[in-house]
Design an enzyme around this catalytic site. Sequence first.
Site, PDB file in Angstrom:
ATOM      1  N   SER A   2      10.138 117.102 -10.002  1.00  0.00           N
ATOM      2  CA  SER A   2      11.538 117.193 -10.438  1.00  0.00           C
ATOM      3  C   SER A   2      11.645 117.754 -11.853  1.00  0.00           C
ATOM      4  O   SER A   2      10.770 117.528 -12.696  1.00  0.00           O
ATOM      5  CB  SER A   2      12.128 115.781 -10.407  1.00  0.00           C
ATOM      6  N   GLU A  51      13.297 116.443 -13.918  1.00  0.00           N
ATOM      7  CA  GLU A  51      13.342 115.253 -14.786  1.00  0.00           C
ATOM      8  C   GLU A  51      12.027 115.034 -15.522  1.00  0.00           C
ATOM      9  O   GLU A  51      11.978 114.262 -16.478  1.00  0.00           O
ATOM     10  CB  GLU A  51      13.680 114.016 -13.957  1.00  0.00           C
ATOM     11  N   TYR A 101      12.636 107.307 -13.807  1.00  0.00           N
ATOM     12  CA  TYR A 101      12.399 108.175 -12.657  1.00  0.00           C
ATOM     13  C   TYR A 101      11.555 109.385 -13.072  1.00  0.00           C
ATOM     14  O   TYR A 101      10.581 109.750 -12.400  1.00  0.00           O
ATOM     15  CB  TYR A 101      13.746 108.625 -12.080  1.00  0.00           C
TER      16      TYR A 101
END
Length: 323
Positions: free
Chosen positions: A130, A132, A154
């Site tokens: 991701s 992220e 996360y």
Amino acid sequence: MKRAFITGIEGQDGSYLAELLLAKNYEVHGLYRRSTNGGSPNLKHLRANPLVFQKTLFLYPADLDEVDSIRVPLEKAAPDEIYHLASQSHVGQSFEKVEETCRVTGLGTLRLLELARQLPRPARFFHASSSEIFGSPEQSPQDENTPVNPITPYGCAKAFGTQLTKIYRKNFGLFAVNGILFNHESPRRGENFVTRKICRAVAAIKAGRQKELVLGDTSAQRDWGNARDYVRGLWLTLQHETPEDFVFATGKLNRVQDIVEIAFRAVELDWRQYVRQEAALFRAADPRQVVGNPAKAKQLLGWEPTITFEQTIVEMTRAELSA
Ligand code: NDP
Ligand code: GDR
């Protein structure tokens, strides 16, 4: 006939990927989360199709926390390709469920990599990484060489899985790749994500069932693509001759406010009468300037997004209206 193994098959991406692979004549084996008992609407049509279900599509209840629940179906499937998509995928919730997120999203990936390494016949392995993992990056746009510096639980769990995927590739010779995925949406998006939340609310307001839409930070920006484009990218990574990581993104930033305006425009209502922000919905940490550079995927895989942000939001709003 190639065989594929998909974790998280009932999620947004898992369901589109299953459709794509079945259309390419794969035999598809998929794990759905045991505790939700196969309840997702995303696979209903395939479960109900007697030409497909238990013929070329096989589903197994499992939990990433329990290694045997993954091992048995994986060995039975004896796949050529493994797509690891299951995850606690909500960034906001990862602040409340830190330990669970790290267990499922981080350690779950380790468990699957280890099982893949022990298979008697080698399988190619895809990990859904991701944007992220970059946190709030100093370099914009981000690519495969941007430093990893997550700022959410996360993102941290995904960074762990991403790095391990590289380690299994370099040290154990596994054909293991990361797709570094930027946000991608569709009518099958989970209801807690901002695009689906907005489109659902707009349809409910239009139908007179809801009075207002309460959001967090509407100035937040993301690089939003379409899930159908991205699952095509996941498949391409495992067809490439060498195992490499790829960014999948559109390269364009939009604001939450843009989603609001497009969705309300699609139902001919003025958003100003219905939308308000609430501080409690702002995140403790929210990445800024997250926008991807998909040049490598374009150059080596011939991948490009084909569906625009506006088309996706209009499609999602219309799907909610007809639901
Ligand atoms: P979803 O949340 O729609 O799907 C994830 C699936 O994983 C769900 O079906 C969920 O089951 C399942 N799952 C959760 N916990 C467990 C568990 N303990 N054991 C077994 N299964 C579990 O995500 P998407 O399809 O949108 O995303 C696919 C992957 O890509 C995820 O790993 C996500 O983190 C990653 N990603 C997604 C992006 C996006 O914008 N969509 C961008 C970047 C990365 P249940 O339905 O029961 O909750
Ligand atoms: P994100 O997606 O956190 O980027 O993770 P989400 O749709 O949850 O948030 C996008 C942005 O919108 C802001 N926001 C709100 N978000 C939600 N959910 N609800 C609100 O009311 C709201 N108001 C404003 C958020 O703060 C954020 O800035 C998704 C997931 O698919 C991850 O699994 C994936 O890894 C990343 O995208 C890339």
